[in-house]
Design an enzyme around this catalytic site. Structure first.
Site, PDB file in Angstrom:
ATOM      1  N   ASN A   1      37.660  41.391   8.947  1.00  0.00           N
ATOM      2  CA  ASN A   1      36.476  41.821   8.202  1.00  0.00           C
ATOM      3  C   ASN A   1      36.596  41.321   6.767  1.00  0.00           C
ATOM      4  OD1 ASN A   1      34.054  43.866   8.337  1.00  0.00           O
ATOM      5  ND2 ASN A   1      35.043  44.043   6.337  1.00  0.00           N
TER       6      ASN A   1
ATOM      7  N   ARG B   1       0.813  -1.216   0.000  1.00  0.00           N
ATOM      8  CA  ARG B   1       0.000   0.000   0.000  1.00  0.00           C
ATOM      9  C   ARG B   1       0.854   1.277   0.000  1.00  0.00           C
ATOM     10  NH1 ARG B   1      -3.552  -2.538   4.815  1.00  0.00           N
ATOM     11  NH2 ARG B   1      -1.662  -3.802   4.912  1.00  0.00           N
TER      12      ARG B   1
ATOM     13  N   TYR C   1       5.593  -5.774  15.624  1.00  0.00           N
ATOM     14  CA  TYR C   1       5.480  -5.548  14.185  1.00  0.00           C
ATOM     15  C   TYR C   1       6.403  -4.395  13.789  1.00  0.00           C
ATOM     16  CZ  TYR C   1       1.324  -8.562  13.790  1.00  0.00           C
ATOM     17  OH  TYR C   1       0.463  -9.633  13.781  1.00  0.00           O
TER      18      TYR C   1
ATOM     19  N   ASN D   1       0.610   1.501   7.135  1.00  0.00           N
ATOM     20  CA  ASN D   1       0.485   0.681   5.932  1.00  0.00           C
ATOM     21  C   ASN D   1       0.572   1.498   4.655  1.00  0.00           C
ATOM     22  OD1 ASN D   1      -0.027  -1.773   7.400  1.00  0.00           O
ATOM     23  ND2 ASN D   1      -2.049  -0.942   7.843  1.00  0.00           N
TER      24      ASN D   1
ATOM     25  N   ARG E   1      28.318  25.075   6.011  1.00  0.00           N
ATOM     26  CA  ARG E   1      28.460  23.680   5.564  1.00  0.00           C
ATOM     27  C   ARG E   1      29.356  22.894   6.516  1.00  0.00           C
ATOM     28  NH1 ARG E   1      30.373  24.152  -0.374  1.00  0.00           N
ATOM     29  NH2 ARG E   1      30.642  21.902  -0.045  1.00  0.00           N
TER      30      ARG E   1
ATOM     31  N   ALA F   1      40.009  46.573  -2.484  1.00  0.00           N
ATOM     32  CA  ALA F   1      38.846  46.002  -3.169  1.00  0.00           C
ATOM     33  C   ALA F   1      39.232  45.523  -4.562  1.00  0.00           C
ATOM     34  CB  ALA F   1      37.735  47.045  -3.266  1.00  0.00           C
TER      35      ALA F   1
ATOM     36  N   LYS G   1      32.549  26.803   4.471  1.00  0.00           N
ATOM     37  CA  LYS G   1      32.742  25.344   4.471  1.00  0.00           C
ATOM     38  C   LYS G   1      34.112  24.987   5.031  1.00  0.00           C
ATOM     39  CE  LYS G   1      34.895  22.900   1.799  1.00  0.00           C
ATOM     40  NZ  LYS G   1      35.619  22.274   0.697  1.00  0.00           N
TER      41      LYS G   1
HETATM   42  C1  UD1 Z   1      -1.923  -6.903  11.198  1.00  0.00           C
HETATM   43  C2  UD1 Z   1      -2.847  -7.821  11.985  1.00  0.00           C
HETATM   44  C3  UD1 Z   1      -4.072  -7.034  12.437  1.00  0.00           C
HETATM   45  C4  UD1 Z   1      -3.633  -5.845  13.257  1.00  0.00           C
HETATM   46  C5  UD1 Z   1      -2.605  -4.998  12.524  1.00  0.00           C
HETATM   47  C6  UD1 Z   1      -1.997  -3.992  13.483  1.00  0.00           C
HETATM   48  C7  UD1 Z   1      -2.641 -10.095  11.145  1.00  0.00           C
HETATM   49  C8  UD1 Z   1      -3.230 -11.138  10.279  1.00  0.00           C
HETATM   50  N1  UD1 Z   1      -3.253  -8.929  11.159  1.00  0.00           N
HETATM   51  O1  UD1 Z   1      -2.640  -6.477  10.028  1.00  0.00           O
HETATM   52  O2  UD1 Z   1      -4.922  -7.858  13.222  1.00  0.00           O
HETATM   53  O3  UD1 Z   1      -4.782  -5.075  13.591  1.00  0.00           O
HETATM   54  O4  UD1 Z   1      -1.531  -5.793  12.004  1.00  0.00           O
HETATM   55  O5  UD1 Z   1      -1.127  -3.106  12.860  1.00  0.00           O
HETATM   56  O6  UD1 Z   1      -1.661 -10.345  11.812  1.00  0.00           O
HETATM   57  N2  UD1 Z   1       4.686  -9.387   7.871  1.00  0.00           N
HETATM   58  C9  UD1 Z   1       5.657 -10.341   7.651  1.00  0.00           C
HETATM   59  N3  UD1 Z   1       5.391 -11.369   6.805  1.00  0.00           N
HETATM   60  C10 UD1 Z   1       4.211 -11.513   6.177  1.00  0.00           C
HETATM   61  C11 UD1 Z   1       3.204 -10.552   6.401  1.00  0.00           C
HETATM   62  C12 UD1 Z   1       3.471  -9.502   7.258  1.00  0.00           C
HETATM   63  O7  UD1 Z   1       6.748 -10.250   8.200  1.00  0.00           O
HETATM   64  O8  UD1 Z   1       4.050 -12.489   5.435  1.00  0.00           O
HETATM   65  C13 UD1 Z   1       4.979  -8.266   8.769  1.00  0.00           C
HETATM   66  C14 UD1 Z   1       4.912  -6.929   8.058  1.00  0.00           C
HETATM   67  O9  UD1 Z   1       6.199  -6.538   7.591  1.00  0.00           O
HETATM   68  C15 UD1 Z   1       4.414  -5.985   9.147  1.00  0.00           C
HETATM   69  C16 UD1 Z   1       3.611  -6.884  10.070  1.00  0.00           C
HETATM   70  O10 UD1 Z   1       4.012  -8.215   9.785  1.00  0.00           O
HETATM   71  O11 UD1 Z   1       5.496  -5.418   9.856  1.00  0.00           O
HETATM   72  C17 UD1 Z   1       2.104  -6.739   9.868  1.00  0.00           C
HETATM   73  O12 UD1 Z   1       1.768  -7.048   8.541  1.00  0.00           O
HETATM   74  P1  UD1 Z   1       0.673  -6.257   7.720  1.00  0.00           P
HETATM   75  O13 UD1 Z   1       0.524  -6.887   6.401  1.00  0.00           O
HETATM   76  O14 UD1 Z   1       0.931  -4.825   7.793  1.00  0.00           O
HETATM   77  O15 UD1 Z   1      -0.629  -6.602   8.577  1.00  0.00           O
HETATM   78  P2  UD1 Z   1      -1.935  -5.722   8.798  1.00  0.00           P
HETATM   79  O16 UD1 Z   1      -2.813  -5.872   7.609  1.00  0.00           O
HETATM   80  O17 UD1 Z   1      -1.572  -4.358   9.209  1.00  0.00           O
HETATM   81 CA    CA Z   2       0.293  -3.180   9.295  1.00  0.00          CA
END
Ligand code: UD1
Ligand code: CA
Length: 493
Positions: free
Chosen positions: A391, A13, A111, A241, A347, A437, A365
Site C-alpha cells: 500500500n 495549399r 498519387y 490538397n 509512463r 507518515a 514510470k
Molecule cells: C491531380 C490530377 C487530377 C485529379 C487529381 C486527383 C493532374 C494534372 N491532375 O490533380 O486530374 O483529379 O490529381 O487527386 O494530374 N506531383 C509530383 N510532381 C509534380 C506535381 C505533382 O510528384 O510536379 C505529385 C504530388 O505530390 C501529388 C500528385 O502528384 O501526390 C498529384 O498532384 P497535385 O498537384 O495534388 O494534383 P491535383 O491538382 O490534385
Molecule cells: Ca492532389
C-alpha cells in the site's frame, strides 16, 4: 508490374513546412498508406513489388521517412526513389521514373496524396488492364462519380460513353465542370507507349504544367483501348490538397474505423467521438466512452472499460481492467482487473500485474508493480520494483534522480508506506515493513519493522496575529479623530 508513386509536389495549399505526403491521417503519413497498400498487392501475379517514389519537394525529409520505414519493416527496402528536381507537373514527374520502368510490364501510377485506395480496388484495376495478344495493356483509369467533383480533373466521354479526355478543373468550361465523373489520378498505363507520350506533353494549360492526364487524348488518337473502373467506397479516391480536405478525410476514416470496431463487438458510447491513430485490437465486450484517443499499437482485453477522455498509446490493457476518466497511458502493460484513474498517468516501462490500483494524480514510470498493490492518491513511483499487496500512501514520492543519475527503489511484498513519504533512491524497503507518515527514507528499511523519520512533535504558546491595517484604513481613522478634535462646541442656550 511497374509501380510509380508521385510524391514530389509541395502541397502549397497545405501551407506547411512538411511535405504534403508526410502529413498524417489517423497518425500515419499519407505516403505510408499508399506504400502499405502497394505491398499488400503482392501475389504470384504481380511478382515482387519494387515501387518507385518520385521525390521533389522536401526530398531529404521524405527519404529519411522511407529509411525509417525500412528499419521497421525490411519489406520496404525494395522501395526506390527518383528525383524530380523541379515540380513541373504530374506528367513531368512520371517522366523522371521512365528510365527505371520495365517496358515489358504495365505501369501503375499512384498519387502520394490519395491515401485510402484499397488493394482490392487496385487489383481490380490491374485485372481490367490485362494486356492484349501483343502484350499491350489498356490505358485503364480509376474514376469516380462524386456528388461534389470540385477541384478534380473531369472524365470527358463521347456519346458512345467511350473516354475522350481528362480536363482539369482549372481548364474546364461550365459544361465540363458539370461532369461528376472525376479522375482519381490512379491509372495503369501501357509502358511501351509512355516514352513517346510523356515527351510529347505540352504545358499549354491554365497551370503551365505537364499534365499526365493529357496522355488520355494521346491514347484516343492512337486508337488504344481505354477502360475505367470505380472504387467501391468514395473515400478510397479522395485526394488531400488542403488542411480542410485532410480534416474531412480524417473524420471519414475515423467513422469507418469506429464502425469496424462496433461490427467486431466493441461498445462505443459515441462512434463519432473516438480517435484511432494506429491499430486498436479489442477482445469481447470492451466498452469505450467518449473522447478517447488510441495511438500506435493498443490491445484491450476482454471486458475492459475505458472511461471518457483517456489517451492510450502503445499499451496493453488486461482482461476486465477499468480505466477511469482522463487517464494517460503510454507504453505500459496493465494487468487483468486493474483499476486505473481517474487522472492517472502511466509512463513508458510501467508493468502492472493483476488487480493493481493506481488512483488519481498518481504517476508511474519504468516500474513494475506486483499483484494487489495500490497507490491511490497523489504519488510518483519511478524506477521502482514494487512487490505484492503493497500500500503506497497518498503523497509518496520515489526520489529517483540525483540530478545526474537515476536510481532504483525496491519495495518488497506486504509493505505499508504511510502518506507523504519520500524514498531517496537507491533504497530498499524490506518485506512487511511499515514506513510512518512523513518519513524521508535515506537508508534501507528492515523487514517487518516500523521505520519512521519525523521531527519530534512540539507545542509552544502562540498568540494569533491581528490583521494589519491598510493605509486607507489608517487615513480614514486619522480623519475621524481630527474631526473629533475640531468639532464645534455646542452653543449655550
Ligand atoms: C491531380 C490530377 C487530377 C485529379 C487529381 C486527383 C493532374 C494534372 N491532375 O490533380 O486530374 O483529379 O490529381 O487527386 O494530374 N506531383 C509530383 N510532381 C509534380 C506535381 C505533382 O510528384 O510536379 C505529385 C504530388 O505530390 C501529388 C500528385 O502528384 O501526390 C498529384 O498532384 P497535385 O498537384 O495534388 O494534383 P491535383 O491538382 O490534385
Ligand atoms: Ca492532389
Amino acid at each position: 508490374m511497374n509501380i510509380v508513386i508521385l510524391a514530389a509536389g509541395q502541397g502549397k495549399r497545405m501551407r506547411s513546412a512538411l511535405p504534403k505526403v508526410l502529413q498524417t491521417l489517423a497518425g500515419k503519413p499519407l505516403l505510408q498508406y499508399v506504400l502499405e497498400t502497394v505491398f499488400s498487392l503482392s501475389s504470384k501475379r504481380s511478382g515482387s513489388i519494387n515501387p518507385i517514389v518520385v521525390l521533389g519537394h522536401g526530398a531529404e525529409q521524405v527519404k529519411q521517412f522511407l529509411h525509417g520505414l525500412e528499419q521497421v519493416n525490411p519489406q520496404f527496402k525494395t522501395v526506390s526513389t527518383v528525383l524530380q528536381a523541379e515540380q513541373k507537373g504530374t506528367g513531368h514527374a512520371l517522366l523522371q521514373a521512365l528510365p527505371k520502368l520495365n517496358p515489358k510490364q504495365a505501369t501503375l501510377v499512384l498519387y502520394g496524396d490519395v491515401p485510402l485506395t484499397s488493394s482490392s480496388t487496385l487489383a481490380n484495376l490491374i485485372r481490367l488492364a490485362d494486356p492484349d495478344r501483343n502484350g499491350n495493356c489498356a490505358l485503364t483509369l480509376l474514376t469516380q462519380d462524386l456528388d461534389d467533383p470540385t477541384g478534380y480533373g473531369r472524365i470527358v466521354r463521347n456519346q458512345d460513353e467511350s473516354i475522350q479526355a481528362i480536363v482539369e478543373e482549372k481548364d474546364a468550361d461550365s459544361t465540363v465542370k458539370a461532369i461528376q465523373e472525376i479522375n482519381t489520378g490512379i491509372m495503369v498505363l501501357p509502358t511501351p507507349s509512355l516514352k513517346a507520350w510523356l515527351k510529347a506533353l505540352k504545358t499549354k494549360n491554365a497551370q503551365g504544367e505537364y499534365y499526365l492526364t493529357d496522355v488520355v487524348s494521346m491514347a484516343v488518337k492512337a486508337n488504344l483501348p481505354i477502360r475505367s473502373a470505380q472504387a467501391q467506397e468514395e473515400y478510397e479516391v479522395i485526394g488531400v490538397n488542403s488542411r480542410d480536405q485532410l480534416a474531412e478525410l480524417e473524420g471519414t476514416l475515423q467513422f469507418v474505423l469506429a464502425n469496424q470496431l462496433m461490427q467486431d463487438g466493441v461498445a462505443l458510447a459515441d462512434p463519432s467521438r473516438i480517435d484511432i491513430r494506429g491499430t486498436l485490437q479489442c477482445a469481447k465486450d470492451v466498452y469505450i466512452d467518449v473522447g478517447c484517443i488510441f495511438e500506435g499499437c493498443v490491445s484491450l482485453g476482454q471486458g475492459v472499460s475505458i472511461g471518457p477522455y483517456c489517451v492510450v498509446r502503445n499499451s496493453s490493457i488486461g482482461t476486465g481492467a477499468k480505466i477511469d476518466a482522463f487517464s494517460y497511458i503510454d507504453q505500459a502493460q496493465v494487468g487483468d482487473e486493474c483499476r486505473i484513474g481517474p487522472y492517472a498517468r502511466l509512463r513508458p516501462g510501467t508493468v502492472l500485474a493483476k488487480e493493481v490500483h493506481i488512483g488519481n494524480f498518481v504517476e508511474v514510470k519504468n516500474s513494475t508493480i506486483a499483484a494487489h498493490s495500490k497507490a491511490n492518491h497523489l504519488s510518483y513511483v519511478g524506477d521502482s520494483t514494487v512487490g505484492s499487496r503493497v500500500n503506497i500512501g497518498a503523497g509518496t514520492i520515489t526520489c529517483n534522480y540525483d540530478g545526474v543519475n537515476k536510481h532504483r527503489t525496491v519495495i518488497e511484498d506486504d509493505v505499508f508506506i504511510g502518506s507523504d513519504t519520500q524514498l531517496v533512491a537507491p533504497v530498499k524497503v524490506g518485506r512487511g515493513a511499515i514506513l510512518g507518515a512523513g518519513t524521508t527514507l535515506t537508508k534501507d528499511a528492515p523487514p517487518n519493522q516500523l521505520t519512521i523519520s519525523r521531527v519530534k512533535q512540539n507545542s509552544i504558546p502562540w498568540k494569533k496575529p491581528q490583521p494589519k491595517k491598510s493605509i486607507r484604513e489608517k487615513v480614514v481613522s486619522k480623519k475621524i479623530s481630527a474631526q473629533k478634535l475640531t468639532a464645534p462646541r455646542k452653543r449655550k442656550a
